[in-house]
Design a protein around this motif. Structure first.
Motif, PDB file in Angstrom:
ATOM      1  N   THR A  28      41.493  48.357  35.169  1.00  0.00           N
ATOM      2  CA  THR A  28      42.474  47.491  34.507  1.00  0.00           C
ATOM      3  C   THR A  28      42.080  46.029  34.636  1.00  0.00           C
ATOM      4  N   ASP A  29      41.622  45.636  35.839  1.00  0.00           N
ATOM      5  CA  ASP A  29      41.205  44.242  36.043  1.00  0.00           C
ATOM      6  C   ASP A  29      40.008  43.899  35.165  1.00  0.00           C
ATOM      7  N   ASP A  32      41.065  43.428  31.564  1.00  0.00           N
ATOM      8  CA  ASP A  32      41.645  42.103  31.325  1.00  0.00           C
ATOM      9  C   ASP A  32      40.547  41.059  31.159  1.00  0.00           C
ATOM     10  N   SER A  33      39.526  41.147  31.997  1.00  0.00           N
ATOM     11  CA  SER A  33      38.416  40.194  31.913  1.00  0.00           C
ATOM     12  C   SER A  33      37.653  40.347  30.605  1.00  0.00           C
ATOM     13  N   VAL A 189      46.754  45.823  26.091  1.00  0.00           N
ATOM     14  CA  VAL A 189      46.633  45.023  27.317  1.00  0.00           C
ATOM     15  C   VAL A 189      46.117  43.621  27.037  1.00  0.00           C
ATOM     16  N   LYS A 190      45.581  43.408  25.854  1.00  0.00           N
ATOM     17  CA  LYS A 190      45.038  42.089  25.505  1.00  0.00           C
ATOM     18  C   LYS A 190      46.077  41.175  24.857  1.00  0.00           C
TER      19      LYS A 190
END
Length: 301
Positions: A28-29, A32-33, A189-190
């Motif tokens: 998930t991290d 996001d990146s 998620v973006k």
């Protein structure tokens, strides 16, 4: 293989990053990146992140694909548009973006229109022109262009956000909610904080309108007694009917949720309304009531 341009290579990389995120092949991290990286690359090279390049990154690195730069450039565009037209349209769009930056929206609209005339299959041109129309306060035209961009690419989130902005400006918050919700759904998620803030603002406006309607229908005392008074006494509505300005103010009040909320939050006015409704009033005394004076102020009297 023909040498690819920086923009074409960047498009392939963006597509690879999106695939990793969509297939949940990263944490998930990391997702996001990668989302941040996708946004940065897309903005830097003015890429349509929703379109698909002609080849994948793996194909490019393996050398398995033999595709020309022209074919990559045409990905997602009409095959009937020649290479020269596509190239010129891109130049016009880039120029239009520059005029958007300097807030010369009229010139930007002209350039985006010229780009569309050369390549009408590119949703970015319509979406960009929609943004220029919004800045020019031509919201109906913005809606048309945003919907056209969506017609060409149903997963183009930016077109949905611009449709939402135009709908909000046209005081159509429910339709704006639908557009903003779709944009966030596409981004997943973006989805950016700005997109979520826009949706929240639209939802709040819908709630305010609903509250005002419900209050007028059942939660607010019945003002119908003003129409005929009690026992045939003279009444305030008779006086208002003789004053066009007062009637205009009344219409503005009923159509403004904020003013209606202000009216309903005034206990003196609520008390006055109850007296009218119950027939428990004397007109001469009522004319001295502070509540009536408060209402008069609202009508600009």
């Amino acid at each position: 293989m023909t040498t690819l341009s920086n923009k074409e290579i960047s498009h392939i990389i963006v597509d690879y990053f999106k695939t990793l995120v969509e297939k949940k092949e990263v944490s998930t991290d990391s997702a996001d990146s990668l989302g941040v990286a996708i946004d940065c690359i897309t903005d830097a090279f003015e890429i349509d992140a929703e379109s698909t390049p002609a080849i994948t990154l793996k194909q490019l690195l393996s050398g398995a694909a033999s595709v020309s730069a022209t074919e990559v450039t045409k990905a997602g565009s009409s095959s009937e548009v020649d290479e020269a037209s596509i190239s010129k349209a891109e130049e016009l769009k880039t120029e239009g973006n520059k005029f958007m930056g300097t807030k010369d929206y009229r010139k930007a609209i002209e350039l985006y229109t010229s780009a569309i005339e050369l390549n009408s299959a590119n949703p970015i041109y319509y979406s960009n022109r929609a943004a220029a129309f919004i800045s020019s306060k031509d919201y109906d035209s913005a809606v048309f262009d945003a919907e056209k961009a969506i017609e060409l690419n149903g997963k183009y989130s930016k077109a949905y956000t611009r449709l939402g902005s135009a709908k909000m400006a046209l005081n159509l918050p429910e339709e704006a909610v639908e557009a903003y919700t779709k944009a966030i759904e596409i981004e997943g998620v973006k989805a950016t904080p700005a997109m979520k803030k826009d949706l929240e603002a639209a939802n709040n406006k819908v709630s305010a309108a609903t509250k005002a309607t419900d209050s007028g229908a059942g939660g607010f005392p019945d003002f119908s007694s003003l129409m005929g008074g009690a026992g045939g006494n003279n009444n305030m509505m008779d006086m208002m009917m003789k004053d066009p300005n007062a009637m205009k103010k009344a219409q503005e009040l009923m159509g403004n949720p904020d003013l209606m909320n202000k009216l309903m939050s005034n206990p003196n006015i609520m008390n006055m309304a109850q007296k009218f409704q119950n027939g428990n009033f004397n007109m001469s005394d009522m004319m001295k009531d502070p509540a009536l004076q408060d209402m008069a102020k609202m009508f600009g009297r």
